[in-house]
Design an enzyme around this catalytic site. Sequence first.
Site, PDB file in Angstrom:
ATOM      1  CG  LEU A   1      -8.844  -9.365  49.139  1.00  0.00           C
ATOM      2  CD1 LEU A   1      -8.917  -7.869  49.434  1.00  0.00           C
ATOM      3  CD2 LEU A   1      -9.867 -10.128  49.966  1.00  0.00           C
TER       4      LEU A   1
ATOM      5  CD  GLN B   1      -5.541  -7.152  44.903  1.00  0.00           C
ATOM      6  OE1 GLN B   1      -4.872  -6.512  45.709  1.00  0.00           O
ATOM      7  NE2 GLN B   1      -6.165  -8.270  45.221  1.00  0.00           N
TER       8      GLN B   1
ATOM      9  CG  HIS C   1      -0.100 -11.036  48.380  1.00  0.00           C
ATOM     10  ND1 HIS C   1      -0.459 -12.357  48.373  1.00  0.00           N
ATOM     11  CD2 HIS C   1      -1.115 -10.367  47.770  1.00  0.00           C
ATOM     12  CE1 HIS C   1      -1.639 -12.492  47.773  1.00  0.00           C
ATOM     13  NE2 HIS C   1      -2.062 -11.291  47.408  1.00  0.00           N
ATOM     14  CD  GLU C   2      -1.693  -6.472  48.647  1.00  0.00           C
ATOM     15  OE1 GLU C   2      -2.164  -6.055  47.558  1.00  0.00           O
ATOM     16  OE2 GLU C   2      -2.200  -7.415  49.270  1.00  0.00           O
TER      17      GLU C   2
ATOM     18  N   GLY D   1      -4.426  -6.193  52.571  1.00  0.00           N
ATOM     19  CA  GLY D   1      -3.739  -5.384  51.575  1.00  0.00           C
ATOM     20  C   GLY D   1      -4.569  -5.321  50.312  1.00  0.00           C
TER      21      GLY D   1
ATOM     22  CG  HIS E   1      -1.722  -7.942  43.386  1.00  0.00           C
ATOM     23  ND1 HIS E   1      -2.407  -8.794  42.554  1.00  0.00           N
ATOM     24  CD2 HIS E   1      -2.037  -8.312  44.653  1.00  0.00           C
ATOM     25  CE1 HIS E   1      -3.112  -9.648  43.283  1.00  0.00           C
ATOM     26  NE2 HIS E   1      -2.906  -9.380  44.560  1.00  0.00           N
TER      27      HIS E   1
END
Length: 228
Positions: free
Chosen positions: A129, A75, A170-171, A70, A174
Amino acid sequence: MSDRRATVVRDLVRRLLDDADGAGTAPIVQVGHPVLRAAAFPCDGQLDDADLAQLVALMQRTMRAAPGVGLAAPQIGIPLALAVVEDPGVDDAEVARVRERDRLPFRVLVNPAYEPVGEDRVGFYEGCLSVVGYQAVVARPRSVRLRAHDASGAVVDEVVTGWAARIVQHEMDHLRGTLYLDRAEMRSLSATDRLGAHWASQPVPLEASRALGFALPTPAGPGGAAPR
């Protein structure tokens, strides 16, 4: 979003696209960058269809090259509520079963939101990441109702379960300026090479919880963590 901010975002995207030159990847920003700690702006027309399609393609290439499952726009330095997800799954059948980790085809999520479904929570190691070199256990709802739009504008409204639900959460963290470390059991924090040496072969981090002294969600459910 004000016209001025929309122009700033549009210029950021076009510079990133120019640097990638149609086939490259984008630099992934690392923890400590302010964009990772700010709530993303809703996608509401700042980008035309061509720029949005190119940005999605750039995010897809960057995610796959990393590699990851993802990637959220912040990011790569773009403060928009946009994410891409894709998971090829794992070869180990037992790991796939316990973690409910099925193959997740490539998807684009525009302005996503979710709400937990049911009471089950499961805890597994996660990495990011944007936090290179470390992983930690995060307890998350096992199932969530996902609402979003795809890249074409079609409505997404469905329940996702297991590892796919973990990726979505999780994404979306962000997009809210939250990192997985904010939700993690910090006693579980491990350098990635140490995780591989000690715990990576375990479908559930039960031995890690005992050795490092952190709790896993109980009771265990399908795909969940066993009690300590």
